[in-house]
Structures are given as C-alpha cells and as structure tokens.
Design an enzyme around this catalytic site. Structure first.
Site, PDB file in Angstrom:
ATOM      1  N   GLU A  77       5.292  -6.346 -46.854  1.00  0.00           N
ATOM      2  CA  GLU A  77       3.948  -6.037 -47.322  1.00  0.00           C
ATOM      3  C   GLU A  77       2.872  -6.819 -46.592  1.00  0.00           C
ATOM      4  O   GLU A  77       1.804  -6.279 -46.281  1.00  0.00           O
ATOM      5  CB  GLU A  77       3.826  -6.284 -48.827  1.00  0.00           C
ATOM      6  CG  GLU A  77       4.549  -5.260 -49.699  1.00  0.00           C
ATOM      7  CD  GLU A  77       6.023  -5.575 -49.931  1.00  0.00           C
ATOM      8  OE1 GLU A  77       6.523  -6.574 -49.364  1.00  0.00           O
ATOM      9  OE2 GLU A  77       6.671  -4.809 -50.669  1.00  0.00           O
ATOM     10  N   HIS A 135       7.371  -5.314 -63.293  1.00  0.00           N
ATOM     11  CA  HIS A 135       7.094  -3.928 -62.890  1.00  0.00           C
ATOM     12  C   HIS A 135       6.217  -3.176 -63.891  1.00  0.00           C
ATOM     13  O   HIS A 135       6.235  -1.953 -63.918  1.00  0.00           O
ATOM     14  CB  HIS A 135       8.397  -3.137 -62.738  1.00  0.00           C
ATOM     15  CG  HIS A 135       9.224  -3.493 -61.537  1.00  0.00           C
ATOM     16  ND1 HIS A 135       9.930  -4.640 -61.429  1.00  0.00           N
ATOM     17  CD2 HIS A 135       9.440  -2.814 -60.378  1.00  0.00           C
ATOM     18  CE1 HIS A 135      10.571  -4.672 -60.269  1.00  0.00           C
ATOM     19  NE2 HIS A 135      10.287  -3.573 -59.600  1.00  0.00           N
ATOM     20  N   PHE A 150       4.333  -1.012 -56.403  1.00  0.00           N
ATOM     21  CA  PHE A 150       3.943  -1.474 -57.745  1.00  0.00           C
ATOM     22  C   PHE A 150       2.925  -2.598 -57.533  1.00  0.00           C
ATOM     23  O   PHE A 150       3.148  -3.485 -56.704  1.00  0.00           O
ATOM     24  CB  PHE A 150       5.125  -2.095 -58.500  1.00  0.00           C
ATOM     25  CG  PHE A 150       6.175  -1.155 -59.002  1.00  0.00           C
ATOM     26  CD1 PHE A 150       7.032  -0.496 -58.140  1.00  0.00           C
ATOM     27  CD2 PHE A 150       6.361  -0.964 -60.373  1.00  0.00           C
ATOM     28  CE1 PHE A 150       8.035   0.340 -58.613  1.00  0.00           C
ATOM     29  CE2 PHE A 150       7.365  -0.128 -60.856  1.00  0.00           C
ATOM     30  CZ  PHE A 150       8.201   0.517 -59.978  1.00  0.00           C
ATOM     31  N   ASP A 192       2.516  -5.081 -59.140  1.00  0.00           N
ATOM     32  CA  ASP A 192       3.180  -6.362 -59.410  1.00  0.00           C
ATOM     33  C   ASP A 192       3.663  -7.060 -58.134  1.00  0.00           C
ATOM     34  O   ASP A 192       3.918  -8.256 -58.148  1.00  0.00           O
ATOM     35  CB  ASP A 192       4.393  -6.139 -60.312  1.00  0.00           C
ATOM     36  CG  ASP A 192       4.115  -5.222 -61.478  1.00  0.00           C
ATOM     37  OD1 ASP A 192       4.173  -5.683 -62.613  1.00  0.00           O
ATOM     38  OD2 ASP A 192       3.835  -4.024 -61.243  1.00  0.00           O
ATOM     39  N   PHE A 193       3.815  -6.324 -57.060  1.00  0.00           N
ATOM     40  CA  PHE A 193       4.327  -6.926 -55.814  1.00  0.00           C
ATOM     41  C   PHE A 193       3.230  -7.613 -55.019  1.00  0.00           C
ATOM     42  O   PHE A 193       3.461  -8.103 -53.918  1.00  0.00           O
ATOM     43  CB  PHE A 193       5.009  -5.873 -54.928  1.00  0.00           C
ATOM     44  CG  PHE A 193       6.080  -5.051 -55.605  1.00  0.00           C
ATOM     45  CD1 PHE A 193       6.718  -5.511 -56.756  1.00  0.00           C
ATOM     46  CD2 PHE A 193       6.461  -3.828 -55.092  1.00  0.00           C
ATOM     47  CE1 PHE A 193       7.698  -4.753 -57.386  1.00  0.00           C
ATOM     48  CE2 PHE A 193       7.444  -3.066 -55.714  1.00  0.00           C
ATOM     49  CZ  PHE A 193       8.059  -3.523 -56.858  1.00  0.00           C
ATOM     50  N   GLU A 239       5.815   1.768 -48.191  1.00  0.00           N
ATOM     51  CA  GLU A 239       7.261   1.916 -48.402  1.00  0.00           C
ATOM     52  C   GLU A 239       7.556   3.245 -49.085  1.00  0.00           C
ATOM     53  O   GLU A 239       6.959   3.547 -50.127  1.00  0.00           O
ATOM     54  CB  GLU A 239       7.786   0.764 -49.267  1.00  0.00           C
ATOM     55  CG  GLU A 239       7.771  -0.565 -48.541  1.00  0.00           C
ATOM     56  CD  GLU A 239       7.775  -1.762 -49.479  1.00  0.00           C
ATOM     57  OE1 GLU A 239       8.195  -1.627 -50.639  1.00  0.00           O
ATOM     58  OE2 GLU A 239       7.331  -2.842 -49.045  1.00  0.00           O
TER      59      GLU A 239
HETATM   60  C1  TPP Z   1       8.140  -7.303 -52.710  1.00  0.00           C
HETATM   61  C2  TPP Z   1       8.715  -5.993 -53.122  1.00  0.00           C
HETATM   62  N1  TPP Z   1       8.442  -4.904 -52.387  1.00  0.00           N
HETATM   63  C3  TPP Z   1       8.963  -3.707 -52.726  1.00  0.00           C
HETATM   64  C4  TPP Z   1       9.765  -3.583 -53.822  1.00  0.00           C
HETATM   65  C5  TPP Z   1      10.315  -2.220 -54.218  1.00  0.00           C
HETATM   66  N2  TPP Z   1      11.723  -2.128 -53.926  1.00  0.00           N
HETATM   67  C6  TPP Z   1      12.661  -2.375 -54.856  1.00  0.00           C
HETATM   68  S1  TPP Z   1      14.195  -2.254 -54.255  1.00  0.00           S
HETATM   69  C7  TPP Z   1      13.632  -1.844 -52.729  1.00  0.00           C
HETATM   70  C8  TPP Z   1      14.600  -1.588 -51.631  1.00  0.00           C
HETATM   71  C9  TPP Z   1      15.438  -2.776 -51.380  1.00  0.00           C
HETATM   72  O1  TPP Z   1      16.302  -2.501 -50.336  1.00  0.00           O
HETATM   73  P1  TPP Z   1      17.397  -3.557 -49.960  1.00  0.00           P
HETATM   74  O2  TPP Z   1      16.799  -4.923 -49.844  1.00  0.00           O
HETATM   75  O3  TPP Z   1      18.111  -3.059 -48.773  1.00  0.00           O
HETATM   76  O4  TPP Z   1      18.330  -3.603 -51.247  1.00  0.00           O
HETATM   77  P2  TPP Z   1      19.143  -2.413 -51.925  1.00  0.00           P
HETATM   78  O5  TPP Z   1      18.240  -1.752 -52.911  1.00  0.00           O
HETATM   79  O6  TPP Z   1      19.572  -1.492 -50.840  1.00  0.00           O
HETATM   80  O7  TPP Z   1      20.268  -3.079 -52.635  1.00  0.00           O
HETATM   81  C10 TPP Z   1      12.246  -1.805 -52.703  1.00  0.00           C
HETATM   82  C11 TPP Z   1      11.434  -1.439 -51.542  1.00  0.00           C
HETATM   83  C12 TPP Z   1      10.021  -4.745 -54.577  1.00  0.00           C
HETATM   84  N3  TPP Z   1      10.779  -4.707 -55.680  1.00  0.00           N
HETATM   85  N4  TPP Z   1       9.498  -5.933 -54.198  1.00  0.00           N
END
Ligand code: TPP
Lengths: 344, 326
Positions: free
Chosen positions: A70, A139, A93, A95-96, A39
């Site tokens: 993932e 995190h 991270f 943590d994920f 990502e």
């Molecule tokens: C399982 C997991 N993978 C990756 C992340 C990292 N991450 C945090 S926000 C995000 C993007 C989320 O996009 P979206 O669902 O469209 O929500 P938005 O931030 O646009 O509100 C990512 C990849 C995470 N927090 N949890």
C-alpha cells in the site's frame, strides 16, 4: 458544474457498487488521464465490486492490480497525480490505512500546501468502511473522522447509489485529493444483507453531486438527525416509525465531512431546536463532537435541549454479534436517543 | 526421519484438515440458500487453510509451547499445530464467552498466551511483533524461538522487509515462514513480484533462505529443523518459503472466477499424497488411517460442541477489556 439532485426522477435502478463503477467508467471514457489501481481491482473487480468490469473494458494499462504494497502503490498514485494523471486508488478496507498512512497524510494531503499551491494532487483514494457482519476489530471501522481531522484531503461518504455516482464523478474531477469511503452495507452486494435503499435510481450520463453540500433527505420539525452513510438509512427508518408516534424527524445526510456543510446543519437545527448526531465512527474526538461544536459556536441558543450523539463508544469493534450490535449505532439506539431528546 | 515422526506429521495434518472441513460445514450450514456473510452461527470472513497443512505441521513439530508463533489471517493450521487450546479457539470462532478472546477477537484474531500464539488480519503485520518476542527470549538467555508466518503476497509489504533487516541486524532467534500458495486473493504471484523465490529476498538482508518446492511435509520439517536449530543456538534468523497450495477459495464465498489453475488443484492435495507415501513405505495402513481420522473427528466435534454449548457474550460487557486494570 452540473448540479443534479439525486432525488431527480430517473427510470433505472442500480446498486451503489454499480453506480460507483459507472461513474469511474464514464470518467475514464471522458478523460484519458483517469486510471484505476489497487489490490484485486482487476479480474476480481474489487472485493466489494467497486471496479467490476473495468479491466475488461479498459485493459491492464488503465486498470492495474497491485501487489500488497500500500505504501508503494498509494505513493505511486500520488506521484502520478502530481504529474497530471488522475488516479483512483483503492485501499481495500479503510482499516488497512495504518500500513500506508504516511503517504496519505504526509504526502497526498500536504503537497499542495507545502508547495505554496504550486502542485496539485488530483487523486481519489477509495476504501470500504463499516461493520455489522462480524468481521472483527481490524475490518469493521469507519475512521472517516481520522481523515477529516488531518488537513488537506476532502472526505466524502455516499449513502445511496445516486450519490455514489455523483460524488465519484465530482471526486475524480476535483483537483484535490479526495478520500471516498463507501460502506459495505450500502453497496448492494449479493452476499451481504442488503439495505433496501442500496439499489435505487441513478441518473444516466453526466451526474455530479457537489462535494460539501449536505442533503436534507427528510423534512421534519421536531428533531434534526445529522448523519451519513449506512446510518442515514437507519435514521430514515426510525423517522418513519416515530412519525406514527407524533415525532417529526428531519434527517440530514452529510455526504461529506470535508468540507462540512455547516449551513445546512444550522438551518435545520434552527428549525427543530434539537440535534442528534449519529456516527458509525468512534465517539470521542470525532465527527459527532465536531458537528455539535459548530452549532454551539454559532449560536448555542439554537438548541432547545442539549445535543445528543449516538456513535461507536470508544472500543474496538467486537467480533461476536451481540457485542457488535451493542456498540453499533443501531436503529434501536437512534430511536431511544430521539425519544430522549423530545422528552417522550 | 523415524516412523513415529512421520506418523506425527500425518496425524497433525489430518487433525487440521478435519478441523477445517468441520468449520467449512458449520460456516455454510446456515448461510443457505442465499449466501450472506453476516448470517449464521459463524459470521464474518472465513479464511481456511486446507492444502497448507504441511507447512504448519512441518514447522511446529520442532516447537514447544514456550516458543512463539505469529500467524496470519489464515491462522487455523498454525494454531492447531502449535497446540492452541482447540475448544477455546473454536468457541472464539463461534463468538462465545469461553473463546480465547471471550468473543471479542474472532477467527483472524486468536490469542493464546499459554503457547505464545497470535495472529492478525493485517497483512505482514505479524512479522514485527515476532521480533520483539524473539528479543525477549534472547534477553532472558533462553533458547526459545519465534516463528513468524506470512503468505507470499505479504512478502511485498514493507513490514516484511523491515523485519528481515532488523532481525538480521540484531541476530534474533526468529524463523520467517512464507507460505507461497501462488495467490494473494486474486493476484497471482507472477503479477505481484519479479522474484521467483522469497529465499532470494532473504539473501538481500544477510539471512539464509530456502525454498521448499513441493509442499512436502517432510521437506518442510527438514528445512524448519535447520532454521530452528540455528535460531536456538543463537546464530540468528532464517527464512523458509514453502510452495504450498490454497485448496479452497481465498475466503469462503470466493467463487474464484479469476483462478486459472483450478483444474489441477485437487491432484495436488498434500494429504492424500502424504498418506499414499506412508502407505507405500509401510508406515500406514487402513486401520491406522481410520484410527487417526476417528480420533481427529472426535476431537474436532467435541470442540464444536463445546463452542455451541457455550453462552454468547452479554451485550452489557461490550466495553470491557479496552484497558487492563492495574
Ligand atoms: C495491509 C493489508 N492489505 C491488504 C489486506 C487484504 N488482504 C487480506 S488477505 C490478502 C491476500 C494475502 O495473500 P498472501 O499473503 O499470499 O496470503 P494468503 O491469503 O494467500 O494465505 C489481502 C490482500 C490486508 N488484510 N492487509
């Protein structure tokens, strides 16, 4: 294998993040099979700058932004590795890991064994670890002990730029799955409080650090501090400070949990007779217990005092700064533990 | 919709925006001149929801504190619209003892059991717990509903799909809300899925799905009303996707170098859009606008003052609350 000690003099200095990227880029140049996915590894360059510039240099066929899936993309890396490619896949991270752990420990880590050694999985799984900036319980974890506990994956954790390059090079060249965990606090990021050693000399060109070889980063005679990652720097700072008070610490940077360099630990404890393990992962059932067990199993008489450990007590990482710093292995906690050990 | 309903939606949106602007100010206040994510009164990651007010306002207008909401890492707009205690929420964001989580949780981990609100920093992971809350409501024979929120990026995550399937199977009173702000951090929607609408995905699980295209709070309100009525009547789950707008960075400190749509973004701000619409229809005038804004500012500044005046937690209590005591 070229074994280059990172302490070897080198002119230029890089941040840990840039050193990581340099290793990946050099391996991508050298080996068409190496590719990167995860990502935000493309135009963003990795949330912690672990892939910056790779997309521009190698294009979207070899640097793939993935959806937030993932299980699918780590599983895809496994499949690609099984077919002979050499993926470097980033879990942003650590943590994920919960959303994709099945692919990691039931597939990535077990295929070689289950196939009776007939199938290898030459991939690198990277992830950011560590806290200290109030990012909260989901995190800020290290979790390396969890990966190390489950058989079948090597687990490496660089503490400085030269090792970041050398361990990445070795990880990509390794025919096994290697989990490569980098602490945000040593990456040398412009937007995070920088450890002064997060920018340092990095050998140019080919540079491998063998996986499974700890580094004695400071020689000392009174106490052995076994640690890794950001805590190495805390331990070194404490050692410098205590040197003025007549306490001479030896600091061992493990660099990898699997394989664990038991010999270096034993040699050091044999010399000092006192052992402190510092671990930013949780206390119970983890690295600190493992290190102490290995010493005691070999020869309890090596220890002149009971072994000690400083780790995150068994509590989720708190958000508020005073709480977070109460549970992290801070220099203050390390210093106190060393002083207790030498009976000062 | 009646005038009062419209004004209520507007007022909620103003409160949310006022709050996010204040958090933005406090977050950056002591991070200058060099941005350090760990420094200052409000350290850590900060995901603000400016631009997405219509979703929270439109959906939560149909809810009471007996209904549940599970929000995302970008939770403030839903928290506010659902009536989470603003003082204690703010204190939590500032890491104070008076916070919702006594300083343990932080901005991505807000829990207010009084209104059944929670959120999570792990993508899509708020969907499954909403099923369980809905199951509890269903078992008890109530007409309460659970609303589960994700971003469009999260709709590519396994938990999203498993949850739609299970909710359909058990005919749970859940409303799935997807906020499509076009971006999952730096990855545009077009690079993360081939479906153009997550409403299409709902159909794949036997769930009704609608997509609201223009970030209009009244259109969200309408669609949410139907979904929530359905759920309350025991007719099962549905999904609403709103094409909304991430007005600011993914998190604070995000330079958004990857973002190709930035030029047009200010013009799509839903707040002036709705304000102009209400002025045109005669529902709103200068005096009313000023009144709403003043009330919102007063409320928000009081919450921030409460947070700042509250004590920081005692380090000696860091290990409390790992387990509940019998
Ligand atoms: C399982 C997991 N993978 C990756 C992340 C990292 N991450 C945090 S926000 C995000 C993007 C989320 O996009 P979206 O669902 O469209 O929500 P938005 O931030 O646009 O509100 C990512 C990849 C995470 N927090 N949890």
């Amino acid at each position: 294998m070229t074994l280059t000690e990172p302490s070897a003099p080198a002119g230029r200095k890089l941040s840990t993040a840039k050193a990581m990227v340099e290793a990946i880029a050099q391996e991508m140049d050298r080996d068409e099979r190496v590719f990167v996915l995860g990502e935000d590894v493309g135009s963003y360059g990795g949330i912690f700058s672990s892939t910056t510039g790779l997309l521009d240099r190698f294009g979207p066929r070899r640097v793939l932004d993935t959806p937030i899936s993932e299980t699918a993309f780590i599983g895809a890396a496994i499949g690609a590795a099984v077919e002979g490619l050499r993926p470097v896949v980033e879990l942003m991270f650590v943590d994920f890991f919960g959303v994709c752990m099945d692919q990691i420990y039931n597939h990535m880590a077990k295929i070689h064994y289950e196939s009776g050694g007939n199938v290898s999985v030459p991939m690198v799984l990277t992830a950011a670890v560590g806290g200290g900036y109030s990012d909260g319980a989901q995190h800020s974890q290290c979790l390396w002990g969890t990966f190390a506990h489950l058989p079948g994956m090597k687990v490496v954790v660089p503490s400085n730029p030269a090792d970041a390059k050398g361990l990445m090079t070795s990880a990509i060249r390794d025919d096994n799955p290697v989990v490569y965990l980098f602490h945000k606090g040593v990456m040398g990021l412009p937007w995070m409080a920088k450890n002064r050693r997060s920018i340092g000399p990095v050998p140019e060109g080919d540079h491998e650090v063998p996986i499974g070889k700890a580094n004695v980063v400071r020689q000392g005679s009174d106490v052995t501090v076994v640690t890794l990652s950001l805590s190495v720097h805390h331990a070194l700072d404490v050692a410098d400070e205590l040197a003025g008070q007549g306490v001479d610490c030896e600091v061992v940077d493990l660099r990898s949990l699997v394989p664990l360099d038991t010999d270096t630990i034993l040699d050091s404890v044999g010399k000092t007779g006192r052992l402190l393990v510092v671990d930013e992962d949780y206390l119970s059932f983890g690295l600190s217990g493992e290190v102490i067990a290995r010493v005691v199993e070999r020869d309890p008489a090596l220890l002149r005092a009971p072994a000690a450990r400083v780790a995150v007590p068994d509590v989720p990482i708190p958000y508020a700064r005073p709480l977070e710093y109460a549970v992290l292995p801070t220099p203050a906690r390390i210093r106190q533990a060393v002083l207790d050990l030498v009976g000062a | 919709m009646e005038a009062q309903g419209r004004l209520d939606l507007y007022r909620t949106m103003v409160l949310i925006r006022t709050y996010e602007e204040a958090i933005l100010r406090e977050y950056h206040a002591d991070k200058k001149p060099v941005f350090d994510i760990g420094a200052g009164l409000v350290p850590g990651e900060m995901h603000l929801s400016a631009g997405q007010e219509p979703v929270a306002a439109g959906v939560c207008a149909h809810l009471t504190g007996d209904d549940a909401v599970t929000a995302t890492h970008r939770p403030h707009h839903f928290a506010i619209a659902h009536g989470v205690d603003l003082d204690r929420m703010t204190a939590e964001i500032f890491g104070r003892t008076t916070g919702l989580g006594r300083g343990r949780g932080g901005h991505m981990h807000l829990f207010d059991p009084a209104v059944h609100f929670s959120c999570s920093g792990i993508i899509a992971e708020g969907y499954p717990p909403a099923l369980g809350q809905a199951l509890a409501f269903q078992r008890r024979g109530t007409d309460r509903v659970a609303v589960a929120v994700t971003g469009e990026g999260a709709a590519n995550q396994g938990a999203f799909h498993e949850s739609l399937n299970l909710a359909a199977l058990w005919q749970l009173p859940v409303v799935f809300v997807v906020e499509d702000n076009d971006w999952g951090i730096s990855v545009p929607r077009s690079a993360s899925t081939c479906v153009t609408s997550n409403a299409d995905r709902a159909a794949g699980y036997g769930i009704p799905g609608v997509r609201v295209e223009d970030n209009s709070v009244e259109a969200v309100h309408e669609a949410a009303g139907q979904a929530i009525t359905r759920a309350r009547a025991g007719e099962g789950p549905s999904l609403i996707e709103v094409h909304t707008l991430r007005l600011w960075g993914h998190f604070e400190g995000d330079a958004q170098g990857y973002r190709s749509d930035l030029d047009g973004v200010p013009g799509r701000d839903p707040l002036p859009t709705y304000e102009n619409q209400l002025r045109a229809s005669g529902d709103l005038d200068d005096a009313k606008v000023a009144g709403y804004q003043a009330a919102a500012s007063e409320r928000v500044e009081a919450a921030i003052a409460f947070a700042k005046e509250s004590p920081e937690p005692d380090p000696a209590t860091a290990l409390d609350f790992v387990f509940a005591r019998a």
